[in-house]
Design a protein around this motif. Structure first.
Motif, PDB file in Angstrom:
ATOM      1  N   GLY A  21       0.820  -1.209   0.000  1.00  0.00           N
ATOM      2  CA  GLY A  21       0.000   0.000   0.000  1.00  0.00           C
ATOM      3  C   GLY A  21       0.854   1.259   0.000  1.00  0.00           C
ATOM      4  N   LYS A  22       1.882   1.263   0.841  1.00  0.00           N
ATOM      5  CA  LYS A  22       2.704   2.460   0.977  1.00  0.00           C
ATOM      6  C   LYS A  22       3.464   2.717  -0.319  1.00  0.00           C
ATOM      7  CE  LYS A  22       4.494   2.856   5.108  1.00  0.00           C
ATOM      8  NZ  LYS A  22       5.379   2.257   6.108  1.00  0.00           N
ATOM      9  N   GLY A  23       4.053   1.654  -0.872  1.00  0.00           N
ATOM     10  CA  GLY A  23       4.825   1.788  -2.097  1.00  0.00           C
ATOM     11  C   GLY A  23       3.953   2.251  -3.260  1.00  0.00           C
ATOM     12  N   VAL A  91      14.244   3.049   5.622  1.00  0.00           N
ATOM     13  CA  VAL A  91      13.853   1.732   5.136  1.00  0.00           C
ATOM     14  C   VAL A  91      12.511   1.435   5.782  1.00  0.00           C
ATOM     15  CG1 VAL A  91      14.391  -0.724   5.211  1.00  0.00           C
ATOM     16  CG2 VAL A  91      16.174   0.928   4.716  1.00  0.00           C
ATOM     17  N   ARG A  92      11.457   1.421   4.977  1.00  0.00           N
ATOM     18  CA  ARG A  92      10.089   1.415   5.502  1.00  0.00           C
ATOM     19  C   ARG A  92       9.332   0.166   5.076  1.00  0.00           C
ATOM     20  NH1 ARG A  92       7.442   6.828   3.340  1.00  0.00           N
ATOM     21  NH2 ARG A  92       6.129   6.474   5.177  1.00  0.00           N
ATOM     22  N   SER A  93       8.679  -0.441   6.021  1.00  0.00           N
ATOM     23  CA  SER A  93       7.839  -1.585   5.682  1.00  0.00           C
ATOM     24  C   SER A  93       6.585  -1.071   4.989  1.00  0.00           C
ATOM     25  CB  SER A  93       7.457  -2.330   6.951  1.00  0.00           C
ATOM     26  OG  SER A  93       6.792  -1.452   7.816  1.00  0.00           O
ATOM     27  N   ILE A 321      -2.654  11.022   5.808  1.00  0.00           N
ATOM     28  CA  ILE A 321      -1.430  11.493   5.162  1.00  0.00           C
ATOM     29  C   ILE A 321      -0.327  11.719   6.191  1.00  0.00           C
ATOM     30  CG2 ILE A 321      -0.444  13.442   3.856  1.00  0.00           C
ATOM     31  CD1 ILE A 321      -3.307  13.935   2.790  1.00  0.00           C
ATOM     32  N   GLU A 322       0.896  11.329   5.842  1.00  0.00           N
ATOM     33  CA  GLU A 322       2.047  11.665   6.685  1.00  0.00           C
ATOM     34  C   GLU A 322       2.873  12.710   5.961  1.00  0.00           C
ATOM     35  OE1 GLU A 322       4.229   8.080   7.483  1.00  0.00           O
ATOM     36  OE2 GLU A 322       2.588   7.235   8.664  1.00  0.00           O
ATOM     37  N   PHE A 323       3.271  13.733   6.675  1.00  0.00           N
ATOM     38  CA  PHE A 323       4.059  14.776   6.011  1.00  0.00           C
ATOM     39  C   PHE A 323       5.216  15.211   6.895  1.00  0.00           C
ATOM     40  CE2 PHE A 323       2.828  18.404   8.585  1.00  0.00           C
ATOM     41  CZ  PHE A 323       1.648  17.976   9.160  1.00  0.00           C
ATOM     42  N   LEU A 333       4.921  11.952   2.730  1.00  0.00           N
ATOM     43  CA  LEU A 333       5.620  10.680   2.911  1.00  0.00           C
ATOM     44  C   LEU A 333       4.704   9.471   2.802  1.00  0.00           C
ATOM     45  CD1 LEU A 333       7.991  11.878   5.672  1.00  0.00           C
ATOM     46  CD2 LEU A 333       8.655  11.023   3.440  1.00  0.00           C
ATOM     47  N   GLN A 334       3.422   9.700   2.882  1.00  0.00           N
ATOM     48  CA  GLN A 334       2.518   8.557   2.794  1.00  0.00           C
ATOM     49  C   GLN A 334       1.097   9.048   2.609  1.00  0.00           C
ATOM     50  OE1 GLN A 334       3.102   5.732   5.945  1.00  0.00           O
ATOM     51  NE2 GLN A 334       1.255   4.585   5.443  1.00  0.00           N
ATOM     52  N   THR A 335       0.307   8.283   1.849  1.00  0.00           N
ATOM     53  CA  THR A 335      -1.131   8.527   1.835  1.00  0.00           C
ATOM     54  C   THR A 335      -1.833   7.184   1.752  1.00  0.00           C
ATOM     55  OG1 THR A 335      -2.911   9.857   0.883  1.00  0.00           O
ATOM     56  CG2 THR A 335      -1.497   8.714  -0.681  1.00  0.00           C
ATOM     57  N   ARG A 336      -2.955   7.092   2.399  1.00  0.00           N
ATOM     58  CA  ARG A 336      -3.749   5.868   2.317  1.00  0.00           C
ATOM     59  C   ARG A 336      -5.177   6.220   2.727  1.00  0.00           C
ATOM     60  NH1 ARG A 336      -0.447   3.451   7.366  1.00  0.00           N
ATOM     61  NH2 ARG A 336      -1.033   5.062   8.819  1.00  0.00           N
ATOM     62  N   SER A 337      -6.109   5.347   2.416  1.00  0.00           N
ATOM     63  CA  SER A 337      -7.470   5.579   2.870  1.00  0.00           C
ATOM     64  C   SER A 337      -7.456   5.572   4.382  1.00  0.00           C
ATOM     65  CB  SER A 337      -8.389   4.475   2.365  1.00  0.00           C
ATOM     66  OG  SER A 337      -8.709   4.740   1.033  1.00  0.00           O
TER      67      SER A 337
HETATM   68 MG    MG Z   1       3.426   5.598   8.084  1.00  0.00          MG
END
Ligand code: MG
Ligand code: ADP
Ligand code: MG
Length: 892
Positions: A21-23, A91-93, A321-323, A333-337
């Motif tokens: 999801g993150k990728g 390095v992010r899972s 969202i992560e910023f 840095l990230q977005t997801r539902s």
């Molecule tokens: Mg995150």
């Protein structure tokens, strides 16, 4: 060789299975030109390879990573491990299904004793450089080497104490440098080797650690809870670092595009200035509300608002969202539902339709119906609140009462013993997840609305209050103190996750209310669904509630429940004790008016809708006292010298009768229509009561649609006989009026033989109602209580069975019987009505099955009616074409 590492610019949202999801999110945002630090993703397939290779990273894979790393160095004009211009990466899972906080991420990789000096020189900010390095040591130590977090936290606390400084922010470059020495010593001592100065070894170990974290304990528990397949694996994202800890113009935060608790359209989130990564969610420093950022860094805030709206339109859903802001510049840095409460889910879905972002059908599809339960959660009855014990943040709505416990293991243990508990922690970590599952609700003294406890609780639909800072949690003494009052482990406590209040003791809860948005959504559901949704209701209160929640009639009224009240049970017992028909008829004459009144009430409440009444079903011994109890009573009477009394004689008769009624296997014994055939008076009385009630209601101009249901039929002759009796009761009671009342007689199909001979049975039935609980018991040969108490859990753990067949209808076995019975029945009677009653009627998967099998209705408990309406709509929508793929993000 297939490609296992993709640059963000090479991927896209649709490749979630491969990139995680993150990728996939990072890729989609990169392609759209959003400010995402560059990087690349190692695929989930690589993760599976890692496990196939005996948990080792194949060399060829690392070579592929290195070649992408070379590209990243080029891109950034930096080199990995170069003291002059060091490249630092995270390095992010990133699993396919979001598992917040369950797996591990390492930041600032690429620092060592030399590059840290380079970073200090380059930025002219040694304090920052050393802070980054000690963070790396800490994260590497715990994630890669498995060193307990406390081994790092403790020296940090000690240092602060020594220096007399309360917060991390106050520590100087020299302080961090000292800590770096200490952390390196901890690593050497705990792991037996020094922290690797070779940055490529750091990278390799870090990637391996992320893959390994897929199988850690908490991730495994989370997967089980959310039914995430084991084989899915996690991707790894390697990404150039941006820094929120560079000083007063920098910061980091998390943001929901709408309020995840109530759905209000307003940016909702938290941030910390001069901080990095997990600081915000860790709950160690209390973050500021996002609205403050508009004042603190107006330009960055404006960019953030724009980006949030863009992402929401693109993904057609609320985003989480992560910023990070590095010296005034915004990075995503990230977005997801975003995870949300059921209340928020409904409001957001309806709002998105009204804003023209999605269609009604999408809104219906979007709703996670298993979650809707939460909406119908009760709250605290306001008139009950005398005094608030403490107040915190309303992190996940719903109210709960339980006994206090202070750790997750205890919560689990007590929960298993059937006790209701509320888990209290200073803050929760992902290790506490089994405790959160076991508890009625969770309460924490620290952490914000996006803290781990809050996110997890909302996901599970459990009440949660967090950041309750006035609480003094003493985990040693196992006490909880606030406002001068102290509670101990085991004391009762109540929390209200909708307002954040904590109250000592238990509380009365009030009924749930249906919001306007939910009403709208349910209206849309009714427009598209084909299945009718009926309810199981035994009392007028249940029936009223169900009708309010949209039930289209009663699909199952269990008449035995009408005999259990204290006023009626003795009459029922005298019926069972009766030695001859005369006595039996006498008892029945007393029961008849009571039954009649019950039915009248139900008909009135359901005016215009069908009411399905099942004739008496359980074996008679269920109405009698337990044998042990009776023996004790006999003993007590004997001791009191009253063996000759009236009461003693009654007890003797009861004992005698209970022994007579004893069955080796009551589930397969004399119950249902078998009872009805042997003791015709009982069903006679019930039929008479029903038709008298009909008559009375007809005179009140109430529209009655009685449906009489005969339980446990296995042979057509059983129904044939009983139907004759029921028809003749109708004739006798209704007489002339019979023509103005179209009653129906049908049967439950719950014995496999009934399903197999459905064609014969259909000749005497106007409807089939599948009693899927008994049908599952008899098809599997499982007695439910024994199965659930003994082997079924084991079966589920060992994956012998995917689902508990008593919760999710078994489509292959039981389902096949249902499909066959429907087909055969309709061949004989094309208009035969078919439905499911029982727990499965309120289960999403089972409802989808019922729709596909062409049934006419499902019947479920009142509070599940809204859920069933939406699930029925989803089933109908599934037949239509899938919703269109979102178009590309408009840039600019
Ligand atoms: Mg995150
Ligand atoms: P999780 O899945 O647990 O949220 P993440 O991989 O998203 O873990 O990372 C944890 C934290 O580190 C997040 O706050 C994220 O924003 C931050 N982070 C990750 N990568 C970077 C990076 N390259 N630069 C700055 N911060 C980062
Ligand atoms: Mg049954």
């Amino acid at each position: 060789m297939e490609k296992r590492v993709y640059k963000f610019s090479e991927g896209q949202a649709a490749w979630k299975e491969l990139l995680g999801g993150k990728g996939a999110g990072l890729a989609e945002m990169t392609r759209a030109g959003l400010p995402v630090p560059p990087g690349f993703t190692v695929t989930t397939e690589a993760c599976r390879q890692y496990y196939r290779h005996g948990r080792r990273l194949p060399d060829s894979l690392f070579a592929e990573i290195e070649s992408q790393l070379a590209w990243l160095e080029e891109e950034r004009g930096q080199r990995f491990g170069d003291p002059a211009r060091p490249l630092l990466v995270s390095v992010r899972s990133g699993s396919v299904t979001s598992m917040p906080g369950m797996m591990d991420t390492i930041l600032n990789l690429g620092l060592n004793d030399e590059t840290v000096e380079g970073l200090a020189r380059l930025t002219g900010n040694p304090r920052f450089a050393y802070d980054c390095y000690r963070r790396l040591l800490q994260m590497y130590g715990s994630v890669v080497l498995g060193i307990a977090a406390i081994r790092f936290e403790h020296p940090l606390e000690q240092l602060k104490e020594e220096r007399g400084l309360p917060s991390d922010q106050d520590l100087s470059a020299e302080d961090w440098k000292r800590l770096i020495g200490i952390f390196q010593a901890v690593i050497a001592e705990e792991s037996g080797e020094a922290f690797p100065q070779d940055v490529r070894i750091q990278l390799r170990r870090a990637v391996e650690a992320v893959f390994r974290s897929w199988s850690n304990n908490r991730a495994a528990v989370y997967r089980k809870l959310h039914r995430i397949p084991e084989e899915q694996g996690t991707a790894v994202n390697v990404q150039a670092m941006v820094f929120g800890n560079m000083g007063g113009q920098s910061g980091t935060g998390v943001l929901f595009t709408r309020n995840p608790s109530d759905g209000e359209k307003r940016l909702f989130g938290e941030y910390l200035m001069n901080a990095q990564g997990e600081d915000v969610v860790a709950g160690t420093r209390t973050p500021s509300e996002i609205a403050r950022l508009a004042v603190e860094l107006p330009d960055a805030y404006a960019r953030l608002e724009e980006t949030a709206a863009l992402l929401e339109r693109h993904y057609r859903d609320m985003q989480d969202i992560e910023f990070t802001i590095e010296q005034g510049e915004l990075f995503i840095l990230q977005t997801r539902s975003g995870k949300r409460t059921a209340q928020a889910a409904v409001r957001i879905a309806v709002d998105l339709v009204q804003e023209g972002i999605i269609a009604k059908e999408d809104a219906l599809r979007q709703i996670d119906v298993t979650h809707l339960n939460q909406l119908l959660h009760r709250g605290i009855d306001e008139s009950e609140i005398v005094r608030v014990f403490a107040a915190g943040l309303p992190a996940s709505p719903g109210a709960a009462s339980g006994q206090l416990v202070f750790d997750a293991d205890m919560a689990e243990e007590w929960g298993k013993a059937g006790r209701k508990v509320v888990l209290v922690r200073t803050e929760t970590t992902p290790e506490d997840i089994h405790g959160v599952i076991a508890a009625e609700g969770t309460l924490t003294s620290r952490g914000g609305m996006t803290s781990h406890a809050a996110v997890v609780a909302r996901g599970m639909g459990k009440p949660c209050v967090c950041g309750c800072e006035e609480l003094l949690v003493d985990t040693e003494a196992r006490t909880l103190t606030a406002r001068g009052e102290t509670l101990a482990e085991g004391d009762w406590i109540s929390i209200d996750g909708s307002t954040g209040r904590v109250v000592a003791g238990t509380l009365k809860l009030r009924e749930a209310v249906i919001s306007d948005e939910l009403r709208t959504l349910l209206g849309w559901a009714d427009e598209v669904k084909r299945l009718r949704v009926l309810t199981n209701a035994d009392t007028p209160q249940d029936a009223r509630k169900a009708r309010e929640l949209g039930a289209e009639g009663i699909g199952l009224c269990r008449t035995e429940h009408m005999f259990f009240s204290p006023a009626r049970l003795p009459v029922m017992q005298s019926l069972i004790l009766a030695d001859n028909e005369e006595e039996r008829r006498h008892a029945l004459r007393r029961l008849l008016p009571m039954q009649q009144a019950d039915f009248e009430e139900l008909f009135r409440v359901m005016d215009g809708l069908p009411v399905t009444i099942r004739l008496l079903d359980p074996p008679l011994h269920e109405f009698m006292p337990k044998l042990e109890e009776l023996l004790k009573r006999r003993e007590a009477l004997a001791r009191a010298g009253a063996s000759d009394s009236e009461e003693a004689r009654l007890v003797e008769r009861l004992i005698h009768k209970v022994k007579l009624l004893h069955e080796t296997n009551p589930m397969l014994g004399q119950r249902g229509c078998r009872l009805g055939i042997v003791f015709p008076e009982i069903y006679d009385m019930q039929a008479e009561a029903i038709f008298r009630a009909v008559l009375r209601c007809l005179h009140e101009s109430i529209e009655v649609h009685p449906e009489i249901m005969v339980p446990l039929v296995g042979h057509a002759n059983e129904l044939k006989k009983l139907r004759e009796w029921i028809d003749s009761a109708a004739e006798q009671v209704l007489g002339e009026e019979r023509r103005s009342c179209a009653y129906r007689v049908g049967t439950m199909i719950e014995v496999p033989r009934a399903a197999l001979t459905a064609a014969q049975i259909a000749r005497y039935a106007d409807f089939f109602s599948f009693g899927t609980n008994d049908l599952t018991q008899m098809t599997y040969g499982f007695s439910r209580d024994d199965a659930e108490g003994k082997f079924l859990t084991h079966y589920l753990d060992a994956k012998v069975l995917e689902d508990n067949p008593f919760q999710v209808l078994d489509p292959d076995g039981v389902g096949q019987l249902i499909e066959m019975a429907v087909r055969q029945g309709r061949q004989v009677k094309p208009k035969l009505r078919t439905g499911v009653c029982g727990e499965h009627g309120g289960d999403k998967e089972s409802i989808l099955f019922c729709h596909d099998a062409g049934l006419d209705y499902v019947s479920c408990s009142p509070y599940r009616v809204p859920l069933a309406r939406i699930a029925a709509a989803q089933a109908a929508l599934r037949e239509r074409a899938d919703c269109p793929v979102p178009e590309a993000i408009p840039t600019g």
